[in-house]
Scaffold this motif. Structure first.
Motif, PDB file in Angstrom:
ATOM      1  N   LEU A 136      11.826 -11.674  -3.377  1.00  8.81           N
ATOM      2  CA  LEU A 136      10.986 -10.222  -1.939  1.00  8.81           C
ATOM      3  C   LEU A 136      10.775  -9.806  -2.948  1.00  8.81           C
ATOM      4  O   LEU A 136       9.723  -9.751  -3.137  1.00  8.81           O
ATOM      5  CB  LEU A 136      12.099 -10.036  -0.738  1.00  8.81           C
ATOM      6  N   PRO A 137      11.586  -9.191  -3.881  1.00  7.18           N
ATOM      7  CA  PRO A 137      11.196  -8.178  -4.447  1.00  7.18           C
ATOM      8  C   PRO A 137       9.912  -8.722  -5.955  1.00  7.18           C
ATOM      9  O   PRO A 137       8.553  -7.832  -6.369  1.00  7.18           O
ATOM     10  CB  PRO A 137      12.070  -8.213  -5.224  1.00  7.18           C
ATOM     11  N   ALA A 138      10.437  -9.888  -5.939  1.00  6.20           N
ATOM     12  CA  ALA A 138       9.181 -10.476  -6.784  1.00  6.20           C
ATOM     13  C   ALA A 138       7.722 -11.018  -5.981  1.00  6.20           C
ATOM     14  O   ALA A 138       6.808 -10.429  -7.077  1.00  6.20           O
ATOM     15  CB  ALA A 138       9.537 -11.856  -7.599  1.00  6.20           C
ATOM     16  N   LEU A 139       8.014 -10.418  -5.291  1.00  5.15           N
ATOM     17  CA  LEU A 139       6.643 -10.939  -4.488  1.00  5.15           C
ATOM     18  C   LEU A 139       5.976  -9.401  -4.591  1.00  5.15           C
ATOM     19  O   LEU A 139       4.991  -9.455  -4.239  1.00  5.15           O
ATOM     20  CB  LEU A 139       6.815 -11.996  -3.068  1.00  5.15           C
ATOM     21  N   ALA A 140       6.855  -8.217  -3.954  1.00  2.00           N
ATOM     22  CA  ALA A 140       6.563  -6.782  -4.044  1.00  2.00           C
ATOM     23  C   ALA A 140       5.730  -6.845  -5.382  1.00  2.00           C
ATOM     24  O   ALA A 140       5.257  -5.953  -5.901  1.00  2.00           O
ATOM     25  CB  ALA A 140       7.267  -6.178  -3.613  1.00  2.00           C
ATOM     26  N   LEU A 141       6.287  -7.031  -6.382  1.00  6.36           N
ATOM     27  CA  LEU A 141       6.028  -6.768  -7.344  1.00  6.36           C
ATOM     28  C   LEU A 141       4.814  -7.014  -8.152  1.00  6.36           C
ATOM     29  O   LEU A 141       3.539  -6.502  -8.889  1.00  6.36           O
ATOM     30  CB  LEU A 141       6.688  -6.847  -8.897  1.00  6.36           C
ATOM     31  N   MET A 142       4.685  -8.050  -7.918  1.00  5.23           N
ATOM     32  CA  MET A 142       3.181  -9.419  -8.061  1.00  5.23           C
ATOM     33  C   MET A 142       1.961  -8.653  -6.966  1.00  5.23           C
ATOM     34  O   MET A 142       1.251  -8.379  -7.944  1.00  5.23           O
ATOM     35  CB  MET A 142       3.474 -10.657  -7.500  1.00  5.23           C
ATOM     36  N   LEU A 143       2.285  -7.648  -6.026  1.00  3.32           N
ATOM     37  CA  LEU A 143       1.215  -7.824  -5.032  1.00  3.32           C
ATOM     38  C   LEU A 143       1.069  -6.140  -6.047  1.00  3.32           C
ATOM     39  O   LEU A 143      -0.029  -6.133  -6.175  1.00  3.32           O
ATOM     40  CB  LEU A 143       1.954  -7.675  -3.661  1.00  3.32           C
ATOM     41  N   GLY A 144       1.903  -5.047  -6.614  1.00  2.00           N
ATOM     42  CA  GLY A 144       1.728  -3.749  -6.868  1.00  2.00           C
ATOM     43  C   GLY A 144       1.212  -4.479  -8.110  1.00  2.00           C
ATOM     44  O   GLY A 144      -0.081  -3.781  -8.647  1.00  2.00           O
ATOM     45  N   ALA A 145       1.458  -5.564  -9.456  1.00  2.00           N
ATOM     46  CA  ALA A 145       0.381  -5.842 -10.096  1.00  2.00           C
ATOM     47  C   ALA A 145      -0.848  -5.746  -9.607  1.00  2.00           C
ATOM     48  O   ALA A 145      -2.049  -5.422 -11.205  1.00  2.00           O
ATOM     49  CB  ALA A 145       1.080  -6.927 -11.231  1.00  2.00           C
ATOM     50  N   ALA A 146      -0.522  -6.727  -8.864  1.00  5.37           N
ATOM     51  CA  ALA A 146      -2.578  -6.509  -8.260  1.00  5.37           C
ATOM     52  C   ALA A 146      -3.215  -5.501  -8.301  1.00  5.37           C
ATOM     53  O   ALA A 146      -4.024  -6.077  -8.503  1.00  5.37           O
ATOM     54  CB  ALA A 146      -2.426  -8.307  -7.363  1.00  5.37           C
ATOM     55  N   GLY A 147      -2.952  -4.759  -7.207  1.00  5.77           N
ATOM     56  CA  GLY A 147      -3.217  -3.684  -6.851  1.00  5.77           C
ATOM     57  C   GLY A 147      -3.692  -3.004  -7.852  1.00  5.77           C
ATOM     58  O   GLY A 147      -4.798  -2.552  -8.091  1.00  5.77           O
ATOM     59  N   TYR A 148      -2.694  -2.674  -8.755  1.00  8.77           N
ATOM     60  CA  TYR A 148      -3.059  -2.035 -10.384  1.00  8.77           C
ATOM     61  C   TYR A 148      -4.159  -2.168 -10.647  1.00  8.77           C
ATOM     62  O   TYR A 148      -5.005  -1.781 -11.782  1.00  8.77           O
ATOM     63  CB  TYR A 148      -1.651  -2.504 -10.894  1.00  8.77           C
ATOM     64  N   SER A 149      -4.695  -4.107 -11.249  1.00  8.20           N
ATOM     65  CA  SER A 149      -5.731  -4.347 -11.699  1.00  8.20           C
ATOM     66  C   SER A 149      -6.672  -4.161 -10.558  1.00  8.20           C
ATOM     67  O   SER A 149      -7.565  -4.183 -11.746  1.00  8.20           O
ATOM     68  CB  SER A 149      -5.055  -5.838 -11.884  1.00  8.20           C
TER      69      SER A 149
END
Length: 189
Positions: free
Chosen positions: A23-36
C-alpha cells in the motif's frame, strides 16, 4: 492458488505483510506519476519573461529586442520574382536585434523558436508552409543566418509568418527550448 502451507497458514496469512507494504509503495508510485504529470503540464504552459522598460530582454545568455514587426510585402521567389500570397492572407516579418557572447563555439550556439500571437490568443509559427516557395531566412537566433555580420556579437534574426488577413498581432514570443522549457520571452506590441 495453493492450500495451506505446512504450518496451516492460508494465502492471506502467508502474504499479509507483503500486502501491507504494498500500500505505501503504491501510494509513492501514484505520487511520483502525479508529479511527473504536473511537471509535464508546467512545461506545456511556460511562464512569460517580459522585457525591461527599454524593450530589451536578457534571456538564455542573449540580450534581444524587437527591431521590426510589420507586414512583409517584399517577399521574393527564386530568380527575384515577386512572391504573392492569396488575398485572404498576410505575411509578417519580425526582426530581432540580438547581442550575445562572441566566444561561443559552433556547437554552443543557442537556437530559438520565434512565434507571433494575435489578439485572440492564436499563435503562428515561423517558416509556415504557405511561404515554402519564398526566399526567407531561418529565424532561429543563429548568427550564421543573420543578414548583419555577427563579428561584434551583435546580429539580427529575421522570422516570417502568415496569418489570415485582418488579424492584429499582439505579441512576439521567443522560446529557447534547449535552454529553458518553462519560460519564454514575450514582447508585447
Amino acid at each position: 492458488m495453493r492450500g495451506p502451507d505446512s504450518l496451516g497458514r492460508g494465502w492471506w496469512r502467508r502474504n499479509g505483510w507483503g500486502l501491507v507494504a504494498l500500500l505505501p509503495a503504491l501510494a509513492l508510485m501514484l505520487g511520483a506519476a502525479g508529479y511527473s504529470d504536473l511537471e509535464f503540464w508546467q512545461r506545456g504552459r511556460p511562464e512569460a519573461v517580459l522585457p525591461a522598460a527599454d524593450g530589451t530582454a536578457d534571456f538564455a545568455g542573449l540580450r534581444m529586442r524587437v527591431a521590426e514587426l510589420a507586414p512583409a510585402t517584399d517577399l521574393k521567389r527564386s530568380g527575384d520574382r515577386p512572391f504573392v500570397l492569396p488575398d485572404n492572407m498576410t505575411a509578417w516579418r519580425v526582426v530581432l536585434d540580438v547581442e550575445g557572447p562572441t566566444d561561443l563555439e559552433p556547437d554552443q550556439v543557442i537556437y530559438c523558436a520565434i512565434s507571433i500571437e494575435d489578439t485572440a490568443g492564436n499563435r503562428y509559427n515561423d517558416e509556415p508552409r504557405e511561404l515554402s516557395s519564398a526566399r526567407t531566412p531561418l529565424g532561429n537566433c543563429n548568427p550564421e543566418n543573420s543578414p548583419v555580420p555577427a563579428g561584434s556579437g551583435r546580429y539580427q534574426t529575421v522570422a516570417h509568418f502568415v496569418t489570415p488577413r485582418g488579424v492584429e498581432i499582439a505579441a512576439v514570443r521567443v522560446f529557447f527550448g534547449g535552454v529553458d522549457q518553462t519560460r519564454y520571452v514575450r514582447f508585447d506590441r
